[in-house]
Design a protein around this motif. Structure first.
Motif, PDB file in Angstrom:
ATOM      1  N   LEU A  64     110.364 -19.584  52.884  1.00 23.64           N
ATOM      2  CA  LEU A  64     111.418 -18.697  52.416  1.00 23.64           C
ATOM      3  C   LEU A  64     112.816 -19.324  52.439  1.00 23.64           C
ATOM      4  N   ALA A  87     115.511 -17.141  49.874  1.00 21.03           N
ATOM      5  CA  ALA A  87     116.329 -16.036  50.357  1.00 21.03           C
ATOM      6  C   ALA A  87     117.636 -16.576  50.914  1.00 21.03           C
ATOM      7  N   TYR A 102     118.364 -14.499  56.674  1.00 24.04           N
ATOM      8  CA  TYR A 102     117.132 -14.215  57.410  1.00 24.04           C
ATOM      9  C   TYR A 102     117.494 -13.543  58.731  1.00 24.04           C
ATOM     10  N   ASN A 124     111.812 -14.755  45.044  1.00 26.97           N
ATOM     11  CA  ASN A 124     113.182 -14.817  45.541  1.00 26.97           C
ATOM     12  C   ASN A 124     113.643 -13.449  46.011  1.00 26.97           C
ATOM     13  N   TRP A 125     114.361 -13.442  47.132  1.00 29.72           N
ATOM     14  CA  TRP A 125     114.955 -12.228  47.677  1.00 29.72           C
ATOM     15  C   TRP A 125     116.371 -12.537  48.159  1.00 29.72           C
ATOM     16  N   ASP A 126     117.175 -11.505  48.276  1.00 31.05           N
ATOM     17  CA  ASP A 126     118.525 -11.694  48.820  1.00 31.05           C
ATOM     18  C   ASP A 126     118.484 -11.897  50.324  1.00 31.05           C
ATOM     19  N   ALA A 127     117.556 -11.206  50.980  1.00 32.40           N
ATOM     20  CA  ALA A 127     117.490 -11.287  52.438  1.00 32.40           C
ATOM     21  C   ALA A 127     116.094 -10.980  52.933  1.00 32.40           C
ATOM     22  N   VAL A 128     115.788 -11.500  54.107  1.00 28.92           N
ATOM     23  CA  VAL A 128     114.494 -11.285  54.776  1.00 28.92           C
ATOM     24  C   VAL A 128     114.758 -10.658  56.139  1.00 28.92           C
TER      25      VAL A 128
END
Length: 339
Positions: A83, A87, A90, A61-65
């Motif tokens: 994703l 996330a 993007y 998991n990420w906040d943004a890509v």
């Protein structure tokens, strides 16, 4: 912010990673692990391939890509689908090459784009050579945008840069002029002196993209520069003022250049002959990005920093720019004809 960058070690990806680390973000890079692997030892690096090996992206998991490396819609679709639940935002780095009908000045984000038929897209999927696929670069980039918007509805930012320049630019387009002016002597300058040119320093682009990501901005933005019109003559003169006072610009007529097989863009980077009827390509409307905070460092800084980086390189073959012997021959012919 936990940030995933698809790419991250070459040119724009490198600049984005540097900007993100300077802002205190937690960065993960996903790439093939083949280019500048010694960079950023402090960040997490996931090794994989957009062509099929995406396993290292799963279950995370990420906040943004930020996607700097996608240009085939079928590979962008695969990563975006993995994703979409991993996330919240993007960003896809596209290109002003998506636009068609380039004869119009002031192309904005609502301008018409190039389209591929489903049949042609299927043909491209079956092609093995990168050169054949790149001939449709703009159309494919637009389809990549659509894949991102489909996977991240109301959560995606599409950035359409023009020519990106500055340190670590391995295309040799902008740096051709910096190096050539620095060398001095008679320098062939192409066509009209008042022809508009556009480009953006990679660091300005990276810093602005990061701010847009931090604010979770969505939508589509052209992103090139400078803020006000720049002509070819002014650009070359500012190169002279910065790195090459001994250069003497010799302006050669477009018809003469075309007749001597001097090609726009490849032989003479930043120059597209008027006869190509593509004046919109280097006069893109960036008011939307300016309103969103896009800012530019002094042109002289971009020129001097590019020249400083170029002086550290050991390059035997330039990817763009006029061959010195051909330049000399064209200038001799131009002078002998008294033109």
């Amino acid at each position: 912010m936990k940030l995933l960058i698809l790419g991250g070690t070459r040119f724009l990806g490198r600049a984005l990673t540097e900007a993100a680390l300077q802002s205190g973000h937690e960065v993960t890079l996903f790439n093939r692990g083949k280019t500048d692997t010694e960079l950023f030892p402090e960040v997490e690096k996931l090794v994989g391939d957009r062509g099929g090996d995406l396993d290292s992206l799963k279950g995370r998991n990420w906040d943004a890509v930020i996607d700097t490396s996608g240009y085939l819609p079928w590979t962008v679709r695969e990563s975006a689908e993995i994703l979409m639940d991993a996330a919240g935002h993007y960003t896809f780095i596209s290109s002003v090459s998506v636009y068609d009908e380039l004869e119009e000045l002031g192309i904005d984000e609502d301008h018409s784009v190039g389209q591929l038929s489903p049949e042609r897209l299927d043909e491209l999927k079956g092609m093995e050579t990168a050169e054949a696929i790149k001939a449709q670069y703009g159309e494919l980039k637009f389809l990549c945008e659509k894949e991102v918007e489909r996977a991240f509805p109301d959560r995606s930012l599409i950035v359409r840069p023009g020519l990106i320049v500055g340190p670590y630019d391995f295309t040799d387009r902008f740096s051709y002029w910096v190096n050539r002016i620095a060398k001095g002597g008679d320098v062939l300058a192409p066509g009209r002196r008042d022809k508009s040119v556009q480009f953006i320093d990679v660091r300005d682009l990276a810093e602005w993209v990061l701010r847009m990501v931090e604010s979770k901005t969505i939508g589509t933005y052209n992103a090139t520069g400078p803020e006000t019109e720049l002509t070819m003559q002014e650009f070359l003169n500012r190169c002279k003022e910065t790195v090459g006072h001994e250069a003497d610009l010799i302006w050669v007529d477009e018809k003469f250049l075309v007749g001597h097989e001097v090609n726009g863009w490849t032989d003479m980077p930043l120059w597209i002959p008027d006869s190509f009827n593509m004046k919109g390509f280097l006069t893109v409307d960036i008011r939307k990005a300016l309103d969103a905070g896009l800012k530019f460092r002094p042109l002289e800084e971009t020129i001097s920093d590019t020249f400083a980086w170029e002086s550290t390189r050991n390059v035997t073959e330039q990817k763009a720019g006029l061959d010195p012997e051909k330049e000399k021959a064209v200038l001799i012919d131009w002078t002998q004809k008294g033109l």
